[in-house]
Design a protein around this motif. Structure first.
Motif, PDB file in Angstrom:
ATOM      1  N   PHE A 208      -9.525 -15.553  -8.732  1.00 13.11           N
ATOM      2  CA  PHE A 208      -9.377 -14.457  -9.708  1.00 13.11           C
ATOM      3  C   PHE A 208      -8.880 -13.195  -9.009  1.00 13.11           C
ATOM      4  N   HIS A 209      -8.495 -13.324  -7.745  1.00 15.17           N
ATOM      5  CA  HIS A 209      -8.163 -12.177  -6.922  1.00 15.17           C
ATOM      6  C   HIS A 209      -6.815 -12.392  -6.242  1.00 15.17           C
ATOM      7  N   VAL A 210      -6.166 -11.301  -5.863  1.00 17.87           N
ATOM      8  CA  VAL A 210      -4.840 -11.346  -5.251  1.00 17.87           C
ATOM      9  C   VAL A 210      -4.797 -12.254  -4.015  1.00 17.87           C
ATOM     10  N   HIS A 211      -5.856 -12.218  -3.212  1.00 15.74           N
ATOM     11  CA  HIS A 211      -5.855 -12.953  -1.948  1.00 15.74           C
ATOM     12  C   HIS A 211      -5.769 -14.477  -2.161  1.00 15.74           C
ATOM     13  N   GLY A 278      -7.892 -10.615   5.546  1.00  9.50           N
ATOM     14  CA  GLY A 278      -7.537  -9.425   4.783  1.00  9.50           C
ATOM     15  C   GLY A 278      -8.536  -9.149   3.694  1.00  9.50           C
ATOM     16  N   SER A 279      -8.239  -8.158   2.868  1.00  2.00           N
ATOM     17  CA  SER A 279      -9.055  -7.664   1.750  1.00  2.00           C
ATOM     18  C   SER A 279     -10.081  -6.639   2.215  1.00  2.00           C
ATOM     19  N   ALA A 280     -10.420  -6.654   3.491  1.00  3.20           N
ATOM     20  CA  ALA A 280     -11.353  -5.678   4.064  1.00  3.20           C
ATOM     21  C   ALA A 280     -11.101  -5.653   5.561  1.00  3.20           C
ATOM     22  N   PRO A 281     -11.532  -4.589   6.231  1.00  2.00           N
ATOM     23  CA  PRO A 281     -11.256  -4.505   7.667  1.00  2.00           C
ATOM     24  C   PRO A 281     -11.962  -5.584   8.482  1.00  2.00           C
ATOM     25  N   LEU A 282     -11.222  -6.179   9.377  1.00  2.00           N
ATOM     26  CA  LEU A 282     -11.778  -7.185  10.292  1.00  2.00           C
ATOM     27  C   LEU A 282     -12.261  -6.428  11.527  1.00  2.00           C
ATOM     28  N   LEU A 299      -4.599 -13.294  12.324  1.00  2.00           N
ATOM     29  CA  LEU A 299      -3.544 -12.381  11.878  1.00  2.00           C
ATOM     30  C   LEU A 299      -4.103 -11.547  10.730  1.00  2.00           C
ATOM     31  N   GLU A 300      -4.208 -10.240  10.939  1.00  2.00           N
ATOM     32  CA  GLU A 300      -4.724  -9.372   9.872  1.00  2.00           C
ATOM     33  C   GLU A 300      -3.573  -8.750   9.115  1.00  2.00           C
ATOM     34  N   ARG A 301      -3.712  -8.784   7.787  1.00  2.00           N
ATOM     35  CA  ARG A 301      -2.695  -8.186   6.924  1.00  2.00           C
ATOM     36  C   ARG A 301      -3.360  -7.239   5.946  1.00  2.00           C
ATOM     37  N   TYR A 302      -2.572  -6.421   5.265  1.00  4.18           N
ATOM     38  CA  TYR A 302      -3.107  -5.407   4.363  1.00  4.18           C
ATOM     39  C   TYR A 302      -2.346  -5.443   3.039  1.00  4.18           C
ATOM     40  N   GLY A 303      -3.115  -5.376   1.958  1.00  4.11           N
ATOM     41  CA  GLY A 303      -2.479  -5.346   0.648  1.00  4.11           C
ATOM     42  C   GLY A 303      -3.504  -4.966  -0.384  1.00  4.11           C
ATOM     43  N   MET A 304      -3.118  -4.989  -1.637  1.00  5.35           N
ATOM     44  CA  MET A 304      -4.045  -4.661  -2.714  1.00  5.35           C
ATOM     45  C   MET A 304      -3.538  -5.229  -4.027  1.00  5.35           C
ATOM     46  N   SER A 305      -4.414  -5.225  -5.046  1.00  3.60           N
ATOM     47  CA  SER A 305      -4.046  -5.813  -6.335  1.00  3.60           C
ATOM     48  C   SER A 305      -2.745  -5.214  -6.866  1.00  3.60           C
ATOM     49  N   GLU A 306      -2.579  -3.913  -6.715  1.00  5.78           N
ATOM     50  CA  GLU A 306      -1.421  -3.231  -7.298  1.00  5.78           C
ATOM     51  C   GLU A 306      -0.105  -3.542  -6.593  1.00  5.78           C
ATOM     52  N   THR A 326      -5.774  -3.139  13.603  1.00  8.48           N
ATOM     53  CA  THR A 326      -4.546  -2.690  12.936  1.00  8.48           C
ATOM     54  C   THR A 326      -4.156  -3.718  11.864  1.00  8.48           C
ATOM     55  N   VAL A 327      -3.297  -3.280  10.950  1.00  6.28           N
ATOM     56  CA  VAL A 327      -2.809  -4.214   9.926  1.00  6.28           C
ATOM     57  C   VAL A 327      -1.318  -4.502  10.116  1.00  6.28           C
ATOM     58  N   GLY A 328      -0.804  -4.109  11.281  1.00  6.11           N
ATOM     59  CA  GLY A 328       0.559  -4.494  11.639  1.00  6.11           C
ATOM     60  C   GLY A 328       1.640  -3.636  11.024  1.00  6.11           C
ATOM     61  N   GLY A 385      -4.466   5.185  -2.102  1.00  5.56           N
ATOM     62  CA  GLY A 385      -5.869   5.581  -2.030  1.00  5.56           C
ATOM     63  C   GLY A 385      -6.488   5.258  -0.671  1.00  5.56           C
ATOM     64  N   ASP A 386      -5.705   4.622   0.195  1.00  6.37           N
ATOM     65  CA  ASP A 386      -6.203   4.325   1.543  1.00  6.37           C
ATOM     66  C   ASP A 386      -5.728   5.394   2.514  1.00  6.37           C
ATOM     67  N   MET A 387      -6.541   5.611   3.546  1.00  5.64           N
ATOM     68  CA  MET A 387      -6.154   6.527   4.611  1.00  5.64           C
ATOM     69  C   MET A 387      -5.688   5.669   5.781  1.00  5.64           C
ATOM     70  N   ILE A 422     -16.472   0.749  -1.933  1.00  5.49           N
ATOM     71  CA  ILE A 422     -17.243  -0.054  -0.984  1.00  5.49           C
ATOM     72  C   ILE A 422     -16.657  -1.468  -1.029  1.00  5.49           C
ATOM     73  N   ILE A 423     -16.436  -2.070   0.143  1.00  4.46           N
ATOM     74  CA  ILE A 423     -15.966  -3.461   0.133  1.00  4.46           C
ATOM     75  C   ILE A 423     -17.033  -4.328   0.792  1.00  4.46           C
ATOM     76  N   THR A 424     -17.617  -5.201  -0.003  1.00  3.27           N
ATOM     77  CA  THR A 424     -18.699  -6.043   0.498  1.00  3.27           C
ATOM     78  C   THR A 424     -18.298  -7.507   0.356  1.00  3.27           C
ATOM     79  N   TYR A 427     -15.256  -8.099  -1.703  1.00  7.85           N
ATOM     80  CA  TYR A 427     -15.246  -7.636  -3.098  1.00  7.85           C
ATOM     81  C   TYR A 427     -15.403  -6.124  -3.163  1.00  7.85           C
ATOM     82  N   ASN A 428     -14.701  -5.526  -4.109  1.00  5.95           N
ATOM     83  CA  ASN A 428     -14.761  -4.074  -4.241  1.00  5.95           C
ATOM     84  C   ASN A 428     -15.900  -3.646  -5.154  1.00  5.95           C
ATOM     85  N   VAL A 429     -16.626  -2.644  -4.707  1.00  4.74           N
ATOM     86  CA  VAL A 429     -17.671  -2.059  -5.537  1.00  4.74           C
ATOM     87  C   VAL A 429     -17.409  -0.560  -5.598  1.00  4.74           C
TER      88      VAL A 429
END
Ligand code: AMP
Length: 521
Positions: A208-211, A278-282, A299-306, A326-328, A385-387, A422-424, A427-429
């Motif tokens: 049910f999620h992008v990943h 991915g989905s949260a920091p490793l 291999l760490e990657r970065y992305g989001m639903s949008e 890092t996310v490359g 929304g990410d720094m 919060i990412i637990t 999952y985002n909270v």
């Protein structure tokens, strides 16, 4: 002109031998022929309902091969797929159904009674059931349909899916993703991560999620690669199947759990070529321990639903090293910039807001034109929304000491979130949502919900509550009450009762102070 329908694209990757296994579960296997026929049956089921173009198909079902067929059938029928987290409860589902106004809803037979009621209230004409074992009224209806379907002809901009992301102000937003958004990202990742039809993907992520759906499943389908399809993270099963797999994708928690098992060895991973996180920091500790134990570098990657996927550490050694924390680099065709509050680009080593653009970036939030406008700059960049920061952080930063000095200037690191997310366990909270529920409980004056570091989940949800004068708050009953109202992963692991919340001169609750106070727990 060619057909931009995402299924038509994925199908170009199916192997010539359609009798080969596409999906394998511990119970049974599905060939590529089965994928074609079953998705055609679901497409026929949906098409026969004669819904208007761009009708939404809301789906809250457990993960199963049939659920994937329903997704593919929805794409083939040219309708909009709207997946919902299986942990969502009645009040949450009510909001999504009223907001998205789907024409048809698929749910588990367990939830059928209340979903039927809510769906009818929200104007949906049809409700079907689909259970984890692939049975249900949807499967019965689909089985009666012809097993051939002429995939709908779509344009790049036609919507394929809506993914709801929780909103910081409490209102969830539906990110509208087009066939072009999803198709372009699938093609980029196909090339970048070197997918082959000889690959075998260990698929344990939710769909049910992008990943799990857009990164993992699209990757295997477009490559014509076999998937080992497990309903969820299961270490015993993972250890059983890993020796025949070549690719695994997981949230950091998956890697922490694997490392916690002494049976997870170099030998188990001997056939693997790629572990993606991915989905949260490793955590760099996990990254390093994994390399030592298995000889593989995650291999760490970065992305989001949008936006689907935005950046990735290199796949090929000749393109550079994979660096912990890092996310490359931006993926081909994706623009990434780090800016200050005035949207002015910052230099290497300066922390700022991450903004992105590219063919993968979504078409806006469902029925929220104002919000959509706010989240894009005038020159068309999306505010994630990410720094983040390019290269190594210049000054001694309290936030992320883990960014090594050796980080190349064109590598991005995510150092925090400007929003309060919060990412637990991946999952985002959004604290605001939980605070609103707690604040309505009898005896509660106010509350603050924060994330604190947790070795397994990345972050754990913690609630700090101020009682009304003379009232007594009993933490276990707060947790029990929350369990009936929100998904389990959102329920605070710990609840603390305090006399007052720390505030700054502007009256804002200082969550950073709270995080500091409770971080050792
Ligand atoms: P979602 O839309 O649920 O996929 O959540 C997207 C958010 O997850 C991003 O905006 C980031 O804050 C976070 N995220 C995703 N991947 C990473 C990563 N590799 N490192 C740090 N944060 C990440």
């Amino acid at each position: 002109m060619g057909n931009a329908n995402l299924y038509a694209l994925l199908e170009t990757g199916f192997p010539a031998d359609r009798s080969a296994v596409a999906i394998e579960t511990p119970q049974r296997s599905y060939t590529w022929d089965d994928v074609d026929r079953l998705s055609a049956q679901y497409a026929n089921l949906l098409a026969n309902l004669e819904m208007p173009a761009q009708a939404r198909v809301a789906v809250q079902v457990e993960k199963s091969p049939e659920a994937l067929m329903l997704y593919l059938g929805t794409l083939r029928a040219g309708l909009i797929y709207l997946p919902l987290n299986t942990a969502y409860r009645e009040a949450e589902i009510e909001y999504f159904l009223n907001d998205a106004q789907p024409a048809v809803v698929f749910c588990t037979s367990n939830n059928h009674e209340w979903v039927q009621r809510l769906a009818t209230e929200a104007g949906a004409s049809y409700v079907y059931t689909l259970d984890e074992d692939g049975s249900g009224s949807a499967a019965d209806m689909a089985a009666k349909q012809p097993d051939q379907f002429h995939t709908s002809h779509n344009q790049q901009d036609d919507l394929a899916a809506i993914l709801y992301t929780s909103g910081t102000t409490g209102r969830s937003k539906g990110a509208m993703l087009s066939h072009g958004n999803l198709g372009s990202n699938a093609q980029v990742l196909h090339e970048y991560w070197g997918w082959q039809n000889t690959d075998v993907l260990l698929h344990m992520l939710p769909i049910f999620h992008v990943h799990g759906l857009f990164v993992a499943a699209h990757g295997a389908l477009l490559a014509g690669a076999r998937m080992i399809w497990l309903p969820k993270l299961d270490i015993d099963q993972a250890l059983h199947y890993l020796p025949q797999c070549t690719v695994m994708m997981g949230v950091p928690t998956y890697y922490v759990r694997l490392l916690a098992d002494p049976r997870f060895t170099r030998e188990v991973c001997a056939n693997m070529r790629l572990f993606v996180s991915g989905s949260a920091p490793l955590l760099p500790d996990t990254f390093n321990e994994f390399r030592e134990r298995t000889g593989h570098t995650i291999l760490e990657r970065y992305g989001m639903s949008e936006t689907v996927m935005l950046t990735s550490n290199p796949y090929l050694a000749e393109h550079g090293e994979r660096i912990a924390g890092t996310v490359g680099r931006p993926l081909p065709g994706v623009g990434v910039r780090v800016v200050d509050e005035q949207d002015k680009e910052l230099g290497v080593g300066e922390i700022g807001n991450v903004q992105v653009r590219g063919p993968n970036v979504f078409c806006g939030y469902w029925r929220m034109p104002d919000k959509t406008r706010q989240e894009f700059t005038e020159d068309g960049w999306f505010r994630t929304g990410d720094m983040g920061v390019w290269g190594a952080v210049k000054t001694e930063s309290s936030g992320k000491a883990s960014v090594a000095n050796t980080v190349p200037d064109d590598y991005l690191s995510i150092v925090g979130r400007s929003k309060d997310l919060i990412i637990t366990g991946g999952y985002n909270v959004y604290p605001k949502e939980i605070e609103s529920v707690i604040d309505q409980m009898p005896g509660v004056a106010e509350s603050a919900v924060i994330g604190i570091p947790h070795p397994d989940f990345g972050e754990a949800v913690v609630a700090v509550i101020v009682p009304r004068d003379g009232a007594e708050i009993h933490p276990p009953s707060v947790q029990a009450q929350l369990k009936t109202q929100v998904a389990n992963f959102k329920v605070p692991k710990r609840v603390y009762v305090v006399d007052h919340l720390p505030r700054n001169t502007m009256g804002k609750v200082q969550k950073n102070v709270l995080r500091d106070t409770y971080k050792e727990l």
